[in-house]
Design a protein around this motif. Structure first.
Motif, PDB file in Angstrom:
ATOM      1  N   LYS A   9      -7.903   2.748 -26.576  1.00 41.69           N
ATOM      2  CA  LYS A   9      -6.792   3.137 -25.683  1.00 41.69           C
ATOM      3  C   LYS A   9      -6.004   1.922 -25.228  1.00 41.69           C
ATOM      4  CE  LYS A   9      -8.167   0.880 -22.522  1.00 41.69           C
ATOM      5  NZ  LYS A   9      -9.409   0.369 -22.017  1.00 41.69           N
ATOM      6  N   VAL A  10      -4.784   2.193 -24.771  1.00 40.25           N
ATOM      7  CA  VAL A  10      -4.042   1.180 -24.013  1.00 40.25           C
ATOM      8  C   VAL A  10      -3.781   1.758 -22.630  1.00 40.25           C
ATOM      9  CG1 VAL A  10      -2.875   0.072 -25.959  1.00 40.25           C
ATOM     10  CG2 VAL A  10      -1.787   2.017 -24.830  1.00 40.25           C
ATOM     11  N   TYR A  11      -3.651   0.886 -21.661  1.00 35.35           N
ATOM     12  CA  TYR A  11      -3.248   1.335 -20.318  1.00 35.35           C
ATOM     13  C   TYR A  11      -1.752   1.177 -20.183  1.00 35.35           C
ATOM     14  CZ  TYR A  11      -7.758   1.773 -17.933  1.00 35.35           C
ATOM     15  OH  TYR A  11      -8.992   2.182 -17.533  1.00 35.35           O
ATOM     16  N   LEU A  12      -1.046   2.290 -19.913  1.00 37.40           N
ATOM     17  CA  LEU A  12       0.363   2.150 -19.527  1.00 37.40           C
ATOM     18  C   LEU A  12       0.414   1.570 -18.122  1.00 37.40           C
ATOM     19  CD1 LEU A  12       1.891   5.478 -20.823  1.00 37.40           C
ATOM     20  CD2 LEU A  12       2.076   3.185 -21.827  1.00 37.40           C
ATOM     21  N   PHE A  13      -0.490   2.055 -17.266  1.00 41.76           N
ATOM     22  CA  PHE A  13      -0.524   1.587 -15.872  1.00 41.76           C
ATOM     23  C   PHE A  13      -1.928   1.728 -15.273  1.00 41.76           C
ATOM     24  CE2 PHE A  13       3.402   4.213 -16.394  1.00 41.76           C
ATOM     25  CZ  PHE A  13       4.342   3.200 -16.381  1.00 41.76           C
ATOM     26  N   GLY A  14      -2.279   0.823 -14.376  1.00 41.92           N
ATOM     27  CA  GLY A  14      -3.335   1.112 -13.412  1.00 41.92           C
ATOM     28  C   GLY A  14      -4.725   0.557 -13.613  1.00 41.92           C
ATOM     29  N   PRO A  23      -4.801   5.786  -8.897  1.00 44.21           N
ATOM     30  CA  PRO A  23      -4.665   6.462 -10.189  1.00 44.21           C
ATOM     31  C   PRO A  23      -4.374   5.478 -11.329  1.00 44.21           C
ATOM     32  CG  PRO A  23      -2.677   6.735  -8.891  1.00 44.21           C
ATOM     33  CD  PRO A  23      -3.642   6.002  -8.011  1.00 44.21           C
ATOM     34  N   ALA A  24      -4.662   5.890 -12.553  1.00 38.63           N
ATOM     35  CA  ALA A  24      -4.319   5.080 -13.734  1.00 38.63           C
ATOM     36  C   ALA A  24      -3.955   6.010 -14.884  1.00 38.63           C
ATOM     37  CB  ALA A  24      -5.485   4.202 -14.158  1.00 38.63           C
ATOM     38  N   ASP A 228       0.882   2.351  -6.266  1.00 40.09           N
ATOM     39  CA  ASP A 228       2.279   2.809  -6.083  1.00 40.09           C
ATOM     40  C   ASP A 228       3.062   2.732  -7.396  1.00 40.09           C
ATOM     41  OD1 ASP A 228       1.834   3.299  -3.412  1.00 40.09           O
ATOM     42  OD2 ASP A 228       2.540   1.315  -2.764  1.00 40.09           O
ATOM     43  N   VAL A 229       2.831   1.653  -8.148  1.00 38.62           N
ATOM     44  CA  VAL A 229       3.511   1.507  -9.442  1.00 38.62           C
ATOM     45  C   VAL A 229       3.116   2.673 -10.351  1.00 38.62           C
ATOM     46  CG1 VAL A 229       3.681   0.109 -11.546  1.00 38.62           C
ATOM     47  CG2 VAL A 229       3.713  -1.010  -9.306  1.00 38.62           C
ATOM     48  N   VAL A 230       1.828   3.020 -10.346  1.00 36.20           N
ATOM     49  CA  VAL A 230       1.351   4.110 -11.215  1.00 36.20           C
ATOM     50  C   VAL A 230       2.027   5.429 -10.830  1.00 36.20           C
ATOM     51  CG1 VAL A 230      -0.664   5.405 -12.029  1.00 36.20           C
ATOM     52  CG2 VAL A 230      -0.888   2.965 -11.502  1.00 36.20           C
ATOM     53  N   ARG A 231       2.115   5.704  -9.515  1.00 33.15           N
ATOM     54  CA  ARG A 231       2.737   6.971  -9.078  1.00 33.15           C
ATOM     55  C   ARG A 231       4.204   7.021  -9.523  1.00 33.15           C
ATOM     56  NH1 ARG A 231      -1.562   6.666  -5.269  1.00 33.15           N
ATOM     57  NH2 ARG A 231      -0.637   4.834  -4.297  1.00 33.15           N
ATOM     58  N   ASN A 232       4.916   5.899  -9.414  1.00 33.39           N
ATOM     59  CA  ASN A 232       6.292   5.852  -9.934  1.00 33.39           C
ATOM     60  C   ASN A 232       6.301   6.045 -11.446  1.00 33.39           C
ATOM     61  OD1 ASN A 232       8.540   4.951  -7.880  1.00 33.39           O
ATOM     62  ND2 ASN A 232       6.644   3.973  -7.257  1.00 33.39           N
TER      63      ASN A 232
END
Ligand SMILES: Nc1ncnc2c1ncn2[C@@H]1O[C@H](COP(=O)(O)OP(=O)(O)OP(=O)(O)O)[C@@H](O)[C@H]1O
Ligand SMILES: C[C@@](O)(CCO)CC(=O)[O-]
Ligand SMILES: [Mg+2]
Length: 328
Positions: A9-14, A23-24, A228-232
């Motif tokens: 996998k790659v992480y887009l965020f989190g 969240p992630a 916060d970045v992840v929620r956006n």
């Protein structure tokens, strides 16, 4: 004999923040670990892992009274190399009740080790799936993910999220927040990966962030800012707004860097991708060394990375909806 495979996998965020309840959003990619399992009558475990090496020797161990790999390296390195597979087999024995079951386990993987693409989760998910089926028990993906999570958590000293293992077991893009794990609709993203040829130890990197967070309030705030970045990012994903997703990935990288989990080569690759016109770029996974993920529908980023000193491999990653796959 049974065989299963599971994706990296790659992480887009989190990543990292997800360990503390933020969240992630990781996404499964079409690079897989394949594990073949055959039951043994003598109760021993024998492991052949051709991609795992210590001092340049392929790791093969088990099934003798002294079942340590025959390689002259410190015990701690041997434990680090073998603990995920050993932990997976421990889960298999527990979930099936076959406490004295023995296995021959052979692992083959397209996922570089320790590079942020979730090699550990893929190996653990595929191993648990193949070995339970070898004993006549088929686990649902959610139960498989939960068992694989226990192994990752044990290896990472109780500090692990469910993100990597859930993503590998179910495939696709997922959203994980604490115990809440769900699949997510995501646009087909133009993902490019840069790999510096190195690795980071997830357990150690997680421990580093944990102590920073305990020592400094602003480090704890940084972890929350990642949330916060992840929620956006979730909103941007729902809108299919690739430019905004990229901008938020850039921000996420900066925050991970502040937490001390980037490295010179990861930063160099991130900047090479940005200079080449990528929508955004960040490290993926635990960091320390390994891979970055960038978004670019053109060939520019892949080409630029392939000429970047310190980048050993650059490739496009296809997202996959296929999680654990039962091969035989
Ligand atoms: N092909 C393999 N064969 C045997 N063991 C493997 C294999 N791939 C990974 N592992 C196990 O996983 C460990 C690497 O896991 P680690 O969590 O540090 O990195 P990762 O999962 O690749 O990256 P990240 O967790 O950042 O996504 C190896 O040291 C080894 O114990
Ligand atoms: C760094 C981390 O967030 C991701 C590793 O791929 C650790 C975890 O979630 O267990
Ligand atoms: Mg891992």
């Amino acid at each position: 004999m049974t065989r299963s495979s599971a994706p990296g996998k790659v992480y887009l965020f989190g990543e990292h923040a997800v360990v503390y309840g933020e969240p992630a959003v990781p996404c499964a990619i079409e690079r897989r670990a394949r594990v073949e399992v055959e039951r043994r009558d003598d109760g021993h475990l024998r492991v052949n892992a051709e991609d795992l090496s210590l001092n340049g020797f392929t790791v093969e161990y088990g099934a003798t009274a002294d079942s340590r790999p025959d390689v002259d390296v410190p015990e701690s390195l041997v434990t680090a190399a073998t603990q995920y597979v050993d932990g997976a087999i421990e889960q298999v024995r527990a979930v099936t009740g076959a406490e004295d079951a023995g296995f021959d386990v052979t692992i083959e993987s397209d996922i570089p080790l320790g590079a942020g693409l979730g090699s550990s989760a893929a190996v653990v998910v595929a191993a648990i799936d193949a070995a339970t089926r070898e004993l006549g028990v088929t686990l649902e993906p959610a139960e498989l993910a939960a068992r694989a999570y226990r192994t990752e958590s044990q290896v990472q000293d109780g500090q692990a999220s469910r993100a990597d293992t859930f993503c590998s077991a179910t495939g696709g893009a997922v959203r994980v927040e604490g115990e809440d794990c769900r699949s997510l609709e995501a646009p087909d993203l133009p993902i490019v990966i840069g790999f510096d040829g190195g690795a980071g130890d997830t357990g150690q990197l997680v421990a580093g962030v944990r102590s920073l967070r305990e020592e400094y309030d602003f480090a704890a705030d940084t972890v929350e800012a990642i949330g916060d970045v992840v929620r956006n990012g979730e909103d941007a994903l729902a809108d299919g707004d690739v430019e905004e997703i990229g901008r938020l990935m850039d921000f996420n990288h900066g925050l991970l860097s502040a937490l001390g989990v980037s490295s010179r080569s990861l930063d160099t690759m991130v900047w090479a991708a940005r200079d080449a016109g990528a929508h955004g770029a960040k490290l993926t996974g635990a960091g320390g060394g390994g891979c970055i993920v960038a978004l670019d529908p053109t060939d520019e980023t892949e080409t630029a990375l392939s000429f970047t000193p310190g980048c050993e491999d650059a490739f496009r990653a296809e997202l996959t909806e296929t999680g654990v796959e039962r091969l035989e």
